[in-house]
Design a protein around this motif. Structure first.
Motif, short mmCIF file in Angstrom:
data_model
loop_
_atom_site.label_atom_id
_atom_site.label_comp_id
_atom_site.label_asym_id
_atom_site.label_seq_id
_atom_site.Cartn_x
_atom_site.Cartn_y
_atom_site.Cartn_z
N HIS A 198 0.92 -1.24 -0.08
CA HIS A 198 -0.12 -0.10 0.02
C HIS A 198 0.79 1.30 -0.06
O HIS A 198 0.63 2.24 -0.49
N VAL A 199 1.96 1.16 0.82
CA VAL A 199 2.86 2.40 0.80
C VAL A 199 3.55 2.49 -0.49
O VAL A 199 3.73 3.71 -1.02
N PHE A 200 4.16 1.46 -1.15
CA PHE A 200 4.95 1.52 -2.26
C PHE A 200 4.15 2.02 -3.53
O PHE A 200 4.48 2.66 -4.38
N GLU A 201 2.63 1.55 -3.47
CA GLU A 201 1.72 1.90 -4.56
C GLU A 201 1.77 3.59 -4.73
O GLU A 201 1.38 4.16 -5.76
N ARG A 202 2.25 4.01 -3.38
CA ARG A 202 1.89 5.92 -3.36
C ARG A 202 3.43 6.26 -3.50
O ARG A 202 3.44 7.43 -4.15
N TYR A 203 4.39 5.53 -2.98
CA TYR A 203 5.90 5.90 -3.00
C TYR A 203 6.48 6.32 -4.29
O TYR A 203 7.20 7.14 -4.83
N PHE A 204 5.90 5.25 -5.56
CA PHE A 204 6.50 5.36 -6.80
C PHE A 204 5.67 6.21 -7.50
O PHE A 204 4.43 5.90 -7.83
N GLU A 211 8.54 15.67 -0.32
CA GLU A 211 9.45 15.33 0.55
C GLU A 211 8.46 14.77 2.09
O GLU A 211 9.11 13.72 2.54
N ILE A 212 7.66 15.37 2.19
CA ILE A 212 7.06 15.05 3.69
C ILE A 212 6.38 13.87 3.47
O ILE A 212 6.39 12.90 4.38
N THR A 213 5.71 13.46 2.42
CA THR A 213 5.04 12.19 2.07
C THR A 213 6.01 10.98 1.82
O THR A 213 5.87 10.06 2.24
N ASP A 214 7.06 11.42 1.14
CA ASP A 214 8.21 10.58 0.93
C ASP A 214 8.69 10.09 2.32
O ASP A 214 8.49 8.80 2.78
N GLY A 257 -0.24 9.31 0.98
CA GLY A 257 -0.50 9.45 -0.55
C GLY A 257 -0.94 10.75 -0.86
O GLY A 257 -1.15 11.04 -2.27
N VAL A 258 -1.16 11.84 -0.04
CA VAL A 258 -1.99 13.18 -0.46
C VAL A 258 -0.80 13.98 -1.36
O VAL A 258 0.46 13.75 -1.14
N MET A 307 14.82 4.69 -2.52
CA MET A 307 14.24 3.49 -1.70
C MET A 307 15.03 2.87 -1.10
O MET A 307 15.33 2.33 -0.01
N ALA A 308 16.06 2.21 -2.10
CA ALA A 308 17.40 1.29 -1.53
C ALA A 308 18.09 1.87 -0.44
O ALA A 308 18.42 1.17 0.46
N THR A 309 18.37 3.17 -0.29
CA THR A 309 19.30 3.73 0.57
C THR A 309 18.60 4.38 2.01
O THR A 309 19.19 4.00 2.88
#
Length: 392
Positions: A198-204, A211-214, A257-258, A307-309
């Motif tokens: 659920h997070v990754f669907e929004r992260y990418f 930055e805040i939602t990242d 995700g906003v 994401m990796a770092t």
């Protein structure tokens, strides 16, 4: 950051033994005749349903019951629930269980007040009103306790489709982490995978300067990487369970995700797996999501490096960013494997020869779908092929 509205009206009742208060919350939100909706026998055997009934009786609220919700909840039980609510004059639905129970309760809630077939809502029709829903959560996974979303499987053709509306958001959700302590390790891991997905669907995202939602996304992901192995090793770890339960809600109530575009292709691709094979949604996501990442990472290598770092602790290779991106994807898949999740078709029980049927059911034809990378049917085919043969 894009313009947005954020609406999250649910009252969250968090902590040990809080299910004993559900009657007062039903009363607070106007319920006088309740449908208790639940899954199998575990809610009865554990005494949870007994505590819920006692709380409702104490508050002077009458109720009827409908159990039998399956994973990947079916439309056939939704129809039964709609008929029962109408015949009994039910004005409030109380879901006692995990995401499947909550999704089924939401579908019933929408269908009771609608003159047509509730499946219309899962075929694109807007949901404008629904009976109020309350939740006593038993599984940290789907996030349906905090969202306006619902996913139902139509038995005729085994079509798995979603609907969403603010009218479906629960009036209250009781979150007692102790109720998740009896879950088998596999089910716990499936839930954790769903939360991360659920997070990754929004992260990418293709949206700049978020930055805040990242950082909110990364906080939830880091929490899951830390806490999931703890509860696998020690199922009675209440504090770790509490962190996971709240993470599951945060992951899907919209807050992470906003102001940003989202993707949701991995969920759509997985839905066809769980519809065809009736596998756990989280297990299917464990197979699909890293495979989707491998297919799309070149679209924005630096986001995958982030994401990796930030999440998986990889060292940034500035001379070869692609190596860092791929290392992050590898660490994600390795993490899923370490908590007991399948990573390819064989481990999931899927068959490579079924890929054409899966793509056909995905149903985009010559179109494209997705908010990060728009995929064609040919692209979806390639992702399934990667998932079929994935390894560490």
């Amino acid at each position: 950051m894009d313009n947005f509205n954020f609406y999250s009206p649910t009252e969250f009742v968090f902590g040990n033994d809080r299910e004993n208060e559900c009657g007062s919350y039903v009363k607070k939100y106007g319920g006088s005749k309740v449908l208790i909706h639940f899954g199998g026998g575990s809610a009865e055997r554990s005494g949870l349903l007994g505590r819920v009934r006692y709380s409702l009786n104490k508050s002077g609220i009458s109720f009827v019951e409908l159990g039998g919700v399956q994973p990947n909840p079916r439309d056939t039980l939704v129809y039964k629930g709609i008929d029962l609510c109408r015949s009994e004059g039910v004005d409030f639905i109380l879901a006692v269980g995990g995401g499947s129970v909550i999704d089924s309760a939401k579908a019933i809630a929408a269908g009771v007040l609608y003159d047509g077939d509730f499946w219309d809502f899962y075929s694109g029709k807007n949901i404008e009103k629904a009976l109020p829903v309350g939740v006593v959560l038993t599984i940290a996974a789907a996030g349906s306790e905090g969202s306006g979303d619902s996913v139902i499987t139509k038995e005729d053709g085994m079509l798995k489709r979603g609907a969403g509306s603010d009218a479906l958001r629960a009036r209250f959700s009781v979150l007692n982490p102790a109720l998740t302590q009896t879950l088998p390790a596999y089910q716990t891991a499936c839930g954790a995978t769903d939360i991360m997905a659920h997070v990754f669907e929004r992260y990418f995202t293709n949206t700049k300067e978020v930055e805040i939602t990242d950082r909110l996304c990364e906080a939830v992901l880091i929490t899951m990487v830390k806490e999931t192995p703890r509860v696998i090793a020690d199922p009675d770890n209440y504090e770790a369970r509490a962190n996971i339960m709240w993470a599951g809600m945060v992951a899907h109530n919209g807050i992470v995700g906003v102001g940003r575009s989202q993707d949701w292709n991995s969920h759509g691709i997985e839905h066809e797996l769980s519809a065809l094979y009736d596998c756990a949604h989280g297990a299917g996501l464990a197979v699909i999501m890293p495979s989707w990442m491998e297919f799309v990472y070149k679209h924005n290598v630096m986001r995958f490096c982030q994401m990796a770092t930030r999440v998986f602790g990889c060292q940034m290779n500035f001379e070869n960013p692609e190596a860092t991106a791929l290392e992050g994807i590898h660490r994600f898949r390795s993490f899923l494997h370490s908590i007991g999740m399948p990573i390819n078709f064989a481990e999931l029980g899927a068959k490579e020869e079924d890929i054409p049927a899966l793509v056909e059911k995905f149903g985009i034809g010559d179109g494209r779908t997705g908010g990060f990378v728009a995929l064609s049917s040919a692209d979806v085919t390639e992702i399934y092929k990667i998932a079929a043969k994935a390894s560490l």
